[in-house]
Design an enzyme around this catalytic site. Structure first.
Site, PDB file in Angstrom:
ATOM      1  N   GLU A  62      -1.985  -2.863   1.812  1.00  0.00           N
ATOM      2  CA  GLU A  62      -1.600  -2.944   0.395  1.00  0.00           C
ATOM      3  C   GLU A  62      -0.084  -2.881   0.285  1.00  0.00           C
ATOM      4  O   GLU A  62       0.523  -1.844   0.543  1.00  0.00           O
ATOM      5  CB  GLU A  62      -2.238  -1.789  -0.394  1.00  0.00           C
ATOM      6  CG  GLU A  62      -1.815  -1.780  -1.857  1.00  0.00           C
ATOM      7  CD  GLU A  62      -2.263  -0.526  -2.608  1.00  0.00           C
ATOM      8  OE1 GLU A  62      -3.266   0.099  -2.213  1.00  0.00           O
ATOM      9  OE2 GLU A  62      -1.589  -0.175  -3.597  1.00  0.00           O
TER      10      GLU A  62
ATOM     11  N   ARG B 134       6.860  -2.791  -5.641  1.00  0.00           N
ATOM     12  CA  ARG B 134       7.843  -1.816  -6.123  1.00  0.00           C
ATOM     13  C   ARG B 134       9.233  -2.113  -5.618  1.00  0.00           C
ATOM     14  O   ARG B 134      10.172  -1.376  -5.913  1.00  0.00           O
ATOM     15  CB  ARG B 134       7.483  -0.407  -5.619  1.00  0.00           C
ATOM     16  CG  ARG B 134       6.246   0.126  -6.240  1.00  0.00           C
ATOM     17  CD  ARG B 134       5.933   1.495  -5.691  1.00  0.00           C
ATOM     18  NE  ARG B 134       4.497   1.681  -5.781  1.00  0.00           N
ATOM     19  CZ  ARG B 134       3.840   2.740  -5.354  1.00  0.00           C
ATOM     20  NH1 ARG B 134       4.485   3.741  -4.792  1.00  0.00           N
ATOM     21  NH2 ARG B 134       2.544   2.803  -5.491  1.00  0.00           N
TER      22      ARG B 134
ATOM     23  N   THR C  97       0.399  -1.828  -7.019  1.00  0.00           N
ATOM     24  CA  THR C  97       1.340  -1.649  -8.129  1.00  0.00           C
ATOM     25  C   THR C  97       1.403  -2.915  -8.984  1.00  0.00           C
ATOM     26  O   THR C  97       2.474  -3.355  -9.411  1.00  0.00           O
ATOM     27  CB  THR C  97       2.749  -1.232  -7.638  1.00  0.00           C
ATOM     28  OG1 THR C  97       2.617  -0.296  -6.562  1.00  0.00           O
ATOM     29  CG2 THR C  97       3.551  -0.566  -8.736  1.00  0.00           C
TER      30      THR C  97
ATOM     31  N   LYS D 178      -9.991   2.593  -7.500  1.00  0.00           N
ATOM     32  CA  LYS D 178      -9.070   3.509  -6.818  1.00  0.00           C
ATOM     33  C   LYS D 178      -9.071   4.768  -7.685  1.00  0.00           C
ATOM     34  O   LYS D 178      -8.915   4.660  -8.910  1.00  0.00           O
ATOM     35  CB  LYS D 178      -7.695   2.841  -6.788  1.00  0.00           C
ATOM     36  CG  LYS D 178      -6.499   3.724  -6.577  1.00  0.00           C
ATOM     37  CD  LYS D 178      -5.268   2.846  -6.328  1.00  0.00           C
ATOM     38  CE  LYS D 178      -3.976   3.628  -6.502  1.00  0.00           C
ATOM     39  NZ  LYS D 178      -2.844   2.982  -5.810  1.00  0.00           N
TER      40      LYS D 178
HETATM   41  C1  3PG Z   1      -0.005   4.744  -4.525  1.00  0.00           C
HETATM   42  O1  3PG Z   1       0.626   3.971  -5.194  1.00  0.00           O
HETATM   43  O2  3PG Z   1      -1.176   4.511  -4.216  1.00  0.00           O
HETATM   44  C2  3PG Z   1       0.631   6.030  -4.126  1.00  0.00           C
HETATM   45  O3  3PG Z   1       1.998   5.941  -4.214  1.00  0.00           O
HETATM   46  C3  3PG Z   1       0.204   6.533  -2.792  1.00  0.00           C
HETATM   47  O4  3PG Z   1       0.346   7.897  -2.835  1.00  0.00           O
HETATM   48  P1  3PG Z   1       0.794   8.798  -1.584  1.00  0.00           P
HETATM   49  O5  3PG Z   1       2.245   8.517  -1.347  1.00  0.00           O
HETATM   50  O6  3PG Z   1       0.565  10.219  -2.037  1.00  0.00           O
HETATM   51  O7  3PG Z   1      -0.052   8.425  -0.399  1.00  0.00           O
END
Ligand code: 3PG
Length: 204
Positions: free
Chosen positions: A41, A45, A68, A128
């Site tokens: 994924e 960003r 995102t 999710k």
């Molecule tokens: C996401 O966008 O899924 C999160 O930023 C992931 O979170 P983590 O950094 O706590 O794994």
């Protein structure tokens, strides 16, 4: 099986990637795939994200998606770059409708019952759970999975190598997501491959 479910069942962990430099994309993807994590994924960003998706698609075995994705414009850009699935932190009718109309496998974020019901209204059942750790953790997901027995989840946000087994031990959880596998900066391929191998060995 829905296409998004087969993506979720490919590996126990989906690495959530923040790629700062498109030149890092291929070495990171190669190391992850070599370690057994094929579903990648790439979060939208950074300015490099779409180029990273395009580059990673050339890595054999990689299944590359965009994360995102916040709106239909992001969705279009992600699809144009060749994304094979998309992930969003939350769910709106606008984005959900556009994603469904496009036909791309879609994993929207939910944090509560209302979010899940918005998804069910759209015909979505795979979500999710985000941000997983701060939205009540596993006890909250267990409570939500009662009324929403038909749903499957990928908890993400605050999930670690240490906490992943507990999440993965809960039946409606098909996989977890997280950023812990790939560090920042110039990719250390050996370290990424080792972290991926450890994550891939977790029982789903
Ligand atoms: C996401 O966008 O899924 C999160 O930023 C992931 O979170 P983590 O950094 O706590 O794994």
């Amino acid at each position: 099986m829905k296409p998004i479910e087969s993506i979720m069942r490919t590996a126990p962990v989906i690495p959530v990637l923040v790629i700062e430099d498109a030149a890092h994309a291929v070495p990171i993807a190669r190391a992850l795939v070599a370690g057994g994590l094929r579903v990648l994924e790439v979060t939208l960003r950074t300015p490099a994200a779409l180029d990273a998706i395009r580059a990673m698609k050339g890595v054999e075995g990689a299944i590359v998606g965009a994360g995102t994705v916040n709106n239909p414009e992001d969705l279009k850009a992600a699809i144009d770059a060749g994304s094979e699935f998309i992930v969003s932190a939350g769910l709106t009718e606008k984005l959900g409708g556009a994603a469904l109309a496009s036909g791309i496998p879609y994993l929207p974020g939910v944090a509560n019952a209302a979010d899940i019901m918005t998804g069910l209204d759209l015909g979505l059942t795979h979500f999710k759970f985000f941000p997983a750790a701060t939205s009540g953790g596993l006890p909250a997901l267990k409570a939500l999975a009662g009324p929403f027995y038909q749903c499957k989840f990928c908890p993400t946000g605050g999930v670690t190598l240490a906490s992943a087994p507990e999440w993965l031990g809960f039946d409606p959880v098909l996989c977890v997501g997280g950023t812990w596998i790939v560090g920042k900066g110039t990719p250390d391929q050996a370290a990424i491959e080792a972290a991926a191998r450890e994550a891939a060995a977790l029982a789903a």
